[in-house]
Design an enzyme around this catalytic site. Structure first.
Site, PDB file in Angstrom:
ATOM      1  N   HIS A 225     -46.575 -17.921  66.819  1.00 19.92           N
ATOM      2  CA  HIS A 225     -46.178 -18.369  67.899  1.00 19.92           C
ATOM      3  C   HIS A 225     -47.301 -18.342  69.032  1.00 19.92           C
ATOM      4  O   HIS A 225     -47.140 -17.423  69.832  1.00 19.92           O
ATOM      5  CB  HIS A 225     -44.909 -17.487  68.444  1.00 19.92           C
ATOM      6  CG  HIS A 225     -44.009 -17.672  67.350  1.00 19.92           C
ATOM      7  ND1 HIS A 225     -43.680 -18.819  66.784  1.00 19.92           N
ATOM      8  CD2 HIS A 225     -42.957 -16.790  66.794  1.00 19.92           C
ATOM      9  CE1 HIS A 225     -42.595 -18.529  65.757  1.00 19.92           C
ATOM     10  NE2 HIS A 225     -42.095 -17.241  66.045  1.00 19.92           N
TER      11      HIS A 225
ATOM     12  N   SER B  14     -31.878   3.317  60.564  1.00 14.36           N
ATOM     13  CA  SER B  14     -32.325   2.014  61.212  1.00 14.36           C
ATOM     14  C   SER B  14     -33.263   1.629  60.371  1.00 14.36           C
ATOM     15  O   SER B  14     -34.298   1.914  59.445  1.00 14.36           O
ATOM     16  CB  SER B  14     -32.903   2.368  62.766  1.00 14.36           C
ATOM     17  OG  SER B  14     -33.974   3.414  62.617  1.00 14.36           O
TER      18      SER B  14
END
Length: 1108
Positions: free
Chosen positions: A526, A753
């Protein structure tokens, strides 16, 4: 002090008349004082804290108060005496016995203005079985309490209060059923003549029995103190008391002849001892009923290897000894002989299994095995192992003993009462050796530490000590001043030693690697233009255009589930095998361990340590960035340790950004601190923020275990737009708001997590840990955070840090109101017009919801415009149905206002709704430059320079238009912590302001925590209070507060007006400053480097940086 056991009851045999007791109590009660004692530091057997106790005057001319040793304590204290007429005078410790439970405090009699006091005479000879007694003192917090009892025993064994605390020994105790409780320690035990026959010391928890210390040794000490004062020719000056105290570092117990005979005592020896009158009594020496037997010997002392447990003591220096008093008199004489230049030895005659043993041993000066100094180390305390604890745990006196771990030792998991045996590969047999080795280590160094605990004394344990001089400053060496009764600090310890070396990290060589652009280091393809001052999280068209179709998908500006992914995103081309995916993501994953110093527990953080998974999202030459949730990195002032999955390497990180609303933070690290192999392996994860995840889509949940092993499983998205509503905790703290999370059908449990990836290893979201309080208990769970939420912030911060210049954290433009999602069907019942129900339903058929104001941030502009229950229909004329819509429009408005402010241009025309507001989310056009100008028109800046937003709301049956000024939140949260008198002060953080209340007037000085043993602890200046005034002067912020207290001297009282968060009730407190043990200082954030500095405040309130 108390313990559990049962004792026999003895009927009283002697009683005084009521008139006798009345006359005696009239004399004694005014002599008793209530003692407020604050232990400012943990030391030896005592922890830092504040408590009440009792004392009584034994010398009114010199101002001497007798109380217990466990009240005076061996460590640093600050104390006051409250007399019967409620006068309060400061008292200072004068002497405490190394073994027995008594000590003396002194006060200045000339400062007592409104009453005359007498003194209580000491009469140890008056203690007899059956004596009717009274205990006068501060029992159970009552200022004056008189308890009756009868002496039942004069030869009770010394009570045992536990292995880790103070215990008296080598003495008899008196016992009666007076039922004394907490606060009565140090009370006089008087007879009907008003004489003290004992000193109240302890009792049982579940019975009325109480234990009193005999006063024979107290009388001796008092006479020596009085003589030393009389010998001093300087009025008002107290010399350090010299009281010879000797001991064999051996514990004796008294056993009857029946037990001693079973130990092998010869019949001839028993006959000789029985015929000797060696036991003291009310009418002189009496025949003894038993002998002293060795119970234990401290290892490493002069008697170790000479005396053994079970030995029966027959003679000492040729004198038959069967009582503790005779034993102590002879040992104290030997100690005095040593002080005068003599040998200090005694001759012992023992019997061991019927065989006589003669030995000559050295007598130990008890004051040399009682520590009088300690090293304060990052909030902890270490000192030489005392005789008390050495006896409790059968250890050698003088080893490095941890009285309180504090931050450095606690971070290394060294527990309280441990013994440190080595540091950085060198043995540390004593405190000065330990301090010498520690001084050679720079700040930030990681040194191996070896220690043992008494519970596992035969196994040495190893840990890594993270040397810290940032949060607490350099180690402070405290030394007791026996004459003044205080302790003196210095950082020059060992004396004259060179200062610690400066930390250094070698920079990377120029040839290490070729320069790589920021876009390439983001590793996601990007490549975008210059980031706005406040990035737009949902500006997807610009990102998609820059992708050029290279694997990233185009998406709509709203990022809804109905968005259509670009061709090829779900084709499965390029999918990786499980092992290949493990290896790819291992290089991106990091274990993040966070430790927060006790002096930096800001913003209501609920724990001192956290751990979780992080994701490398940027790997530049100068800096790297790790993405992590805010349940792992909760606040800015902390120490972050990064363990990389790519290579076995650990380095420190630095918090760079904390999003004020969303559950993510960014931590930077220095690549130069990594080994070359690790730098070659570590890579940034490829982020794929668009298209957003949809329900039913398959995802890989990947994370690192604590053993740095990759765990992954394939799961299915069950809900990609689950709106969070986390309730406020009892102590306000950060909580994620305006957040839609991803729910999976299967995960790794409530606390594991990681990240969510597709089959090509591209990160679609962060699998975050969340915490909430349910019925005052902490509950943790995990959910996914869309990559589109954090991606713009990663990009912006990476660009800032990649430049060789200070990079302050970005600020976030927010709506100062908490919104919640309400179903349109429910909103219709609240009266929302049907046309708006249909309009919002057509706009977002997936969610079918409207946003409602749940609360507003206190004293914000939004709180003046919005009310709880208002339904938010549109912003800048564009309907909104989800949190992403709100944040996208706020970001556009903020960016447009910043651009307009920089160009000096005025607002443009108001945008129209045609062709933009009523189209479905998947078909909304990209916001180009022209529409950005229109957004700027809807968001002009107010007088403060902050942008405003035009809102359309539904309230009380009508659709209204309002204008609200947007808020600005710092990207690091609280940036200043002031420590004053043990209270931690800061500006009220957002978690507090989100509750919707700030007190009227001054509301900028908020107490987030307090410390044990401090004036704040002593006078009740606790957390969750605002300090609004100091001596009648308003304190609206920290600077005004520091100016108000700058000229208040040590020991002076200050009047504080405070307001509590829960009750909102203002009240006034008084507090006595203690700048000797609790000086004023602060932690301040440097926004350019995101590093914290410790600043010490001078007398005039100016901040000076403390020496490192």
């Amino acid at each position: 002090m108390s313990l559990e056991e049962t004792e026999p009851l003895v009927e009283p045999t002697t009683r005084g008349s009521p008139e006798d007791w009345k006359r005696s109590l009239e004399k004694v009660v005014p002599c008793c004082v209530v003692l407020k004692v604050t232990q400012t530091r943990a030391f030896d057997t005592e922890a830092a804290g504040s408590a009440y106790a009792t004392g009584f005057i034994v010398d009114k001319q010199r101002g001497l108060i007798l109380t217990n040793r466990h009240v005076v304590t061996p460590g640093p204290i600050v104390a006051e005496a409250i007399f019967l007429n409620r006068e309060e005078l400061p008292v200072v410790p004068l002497y405490y016995d190394p073994i027995h439970d008594f000590g003396f405090l002194r006060f200045d009699p000339s400062r007592l203005q409104f009453m005359e006091v007498s003194e209580v005479p000491l009469a140890p000879e008056g203690a007899t079985v059956g004596l009717d007694i009274r205990v006068v003192g501060n029992d159970s917090g009552e200022k004056v309490s008189i308890l009756a009892g009868t002496l039942a025993r004069l030869d009770r064994d010394a009570p045992v209060y536990g292995r880790k605390g103070y215990n008296d020994f080598n003495t008899f105790y008196l016992q009666a059923a007076s039922g004394t409780k907490g606060g009565s320690s140090g009370s006089p035990v008087i007879d009907c003549q008003g004489r003290a026959v004992g000193l109240n010391a302890g009792g049982k928890n579940k019975a009325a029995s109480a234990y009193y210390l005999p006063l024979e040794r107290v009388v001796r000490a008092l006479k020596l103190i009085q003589a030393s004062k009389d010998a001093c020719d300087k009025p008002g000056v107290w010399p350090a008391p010299v009281i010879p105290r000797g001991d064999l570092q051996t514990t004796f117990v008294f056993k009857g002849f029946d037990e001693v005979r079973r130990l092998g005592l010869q019949q001839e020896t028993e006959r000789r001892v029985r015929n000797s009158k060696t036991a003291p009594g009310p009418e002189g020496a009496q025949h003894s009923t038993g002998m002293l037997v060795v119970d234990s010997v401290v290892p490493g002392c002069a008697c170790d290897g000479v005396i053994e447990a079970g030995d029966v003591l027959v003679e000492l220096n040729g004198q038959v000894v069967t009582h503790f008093l005779a034993l102590e008199e002879l040992l104290d004489d030997a100690a005095q002989d040593r002080m005068g230049g003599g040998s200090g030895k005694v001759q012992l005659l023992l019997e061991r299994g019927g065989k006589p043993i003669r030995a000559e041993v050295d007598v130990t000066d008890l004051h040399t095995v009682t520590p009088n100094c300690f090293l304060e180390l990052a909030g902890g305390a270490v000192h030489a192992l005392s005789y008390q604890q050495a006896r409790n745990n059968r250890a050698v006196v003088g080893q490095v003993y941890v009285a309180e771990p504090g931050y450095m030792l606690g971070r290394a998991n060294v527990p309280k009462c441990a013994i440190i045996t080595g540091l950085n590969g060198k043995p540390t047999p004593d405190l000065i050796t330990f301090a010498t080795v520690l001084r050679t280590l720079p700040h930030g160094a990681r040194a191996p530490l070896e220690y043992l605990t008494f519970g596992e004394r035969h196994r040495r344990k190893n840990a890594i000590l993270h040397v810290d001089r940032q949060w607490y400053g350099p180690p402070v060496y405290w030394t007791r001043d026996y004459a003044l009764g205080t302790w003196h600090p210095t950082t020059d310890y060992p004396p004259g030693a060179p200062p610690p070396p400066e930390p250094s990290i070698k920079p990377l060589a120029a040839s290490t690697a070729e320069p790589i652009s920021t876009e390439a280091r983001l590793a996601n393809g990007h490549a975008t233009g210059t980031a706005d001052a406040s990035p737009a999280p949902m500006d997807t068209e610009q990102v998609a255009a820059a992708n050029g179709g290279g694997g990233a998908a185009a998406a709509s500006t709203s990022g809804r589930e109905g968005s259509t992914p670009a061709a090829g995103t779900d084709s499965g081309a390029g999918d990786m095998q499980s092992d290949d995916l493990d290896e790819l993501l291992r290089c991106c994953l990091v274990l993040v361990d966070v430790d927060i110093p006790l002096v930096a527990l800001s913003d209501g953080v609920h724990s001192r340590s956290f751990a979780g998974n992080g994701l490398v999202v940027y790997a530049g030459e100068r800096v790297g960035l790790v993405l992590v949730d805010r349940n792992t990195v909760a606040v800015g002032p902390c120490d972050v340790n990064l363990s990389f999955g790519a290579h076995p390497a650990e380095i420190s990180g630095r918090v760079r950004f904390l999003h004020p609303l969303h559950n993510f933070a960014l931590v930077s690290y220095d690549p130069a601190a990594l080994p070359p192999e690790a730098r070659a392996k570590v890579r940034a994860a490829e982020l794929l923020p668009y298209p957003p995840l949809k329900r039913g889509e398959a995802m890989r949940l990947v994370g690192l275990t604590k053993h740095l092993r990759v765990m992954q499983r394939t799961s299915t998205v069950t809900n990609a737009t689950a709106a969070l509503t986390i309730p406020s905790a009892e102590v306000p703290r950060f909580r994620a708001v305006h957040e839609e999370v991803i729910k999976l059908d299967q995960d790794f449990g409530a606390t594991f997590s990681g990240c969510l990836t597709d089959n090509r290893g591209r990160v679609r979201g962060l699998w975050c840990s969340y915490s909430e309080q349910v019925e005052k208990e902490e509950r943790e769970w995990c959910a996914g955070l869309h990559a589109a939420v954090f991606y713009p912030w990663v990009e912006q911060l990476a660009r800032q840090l990649d430049q060789d210049a200070p990079a302050p954290p970005p600020t976030a433009c927010v709506l100062d109101a908490e919104l919640e999602a309400v179903l349109l069907s429910k909103a219709a019942q609240f009266g929302l017009p049907g046309e708006w129900v249909s309009r919002l339903d057509q706009l977002d058929p997936e969610r079918r919801q409207v946003l409602r104001v749940r609360s507003c941030v206190a004293q914000s502009h939004a709180s003046k415009v919005l009310r709880s229950g208002d339904m938010l229909l549109a912003m800048s004329g564009r309907p909104v149905t989800c949190f992403q819509d709100v944040e996208r429009l706020i970001s556009e408005a903020s960016a447009a206002a910043a651009t307009a402010g920089a160009a000096g241009t005025g607002p443009a025309a108001e945008p129209t709704e045609a062709g933009t507001v009523d189209e479905p989310a998947s078909k909304r056009p990209r916001v180009d430059a022209a529409s950005e100008g229109a957004a700027a028109a809807a968001a002009p800046a107010d007088g403060s320079g902050r942008p405003t937003m035009h809102l359309t709301i539904y309230r009380s049956g009508a659709v209204q238009d309002v204008e609200v000024v947007l808020g600005q939140e710092d990207g690091m949260g609280t940036g200043r912590l002031v420590h004053w008198c043990g209270a931690q002060l800061q500006a009220p953080h957002r978690g507090v302001r989100e509750l919707g209340f700030l007190p009227e007037g001054a509301a900028g000085v908020y107490i987030s925590r307090w410390h044990h043993g401090s004036p704040a602890h002593r006078y009740g200046l606790y957390a969750l209070h605002w300090i609004q005034q100091v001596n009648g002067v308003d304190t609206p912020d920290l600077d005004s507060f520091l100016a108000a207290v700058a000229n208040i001297g040590d020991g002076q009282f200050v009047r504080l007006k405070v307001c509590h968060l829960e009750t909102t009730q203002p009240k006034v407190l008084t507090l006595k400053l203690d700048l000797h043990y609790w000086p004023t200082w602060e932690l301040r954030l440097d926004p350019g480097t995101c590093s914290w500095r410790r600043l010490q405040h001078g007398k005039l309130g100016t901040a000076k940086q403390a020496a490192a």
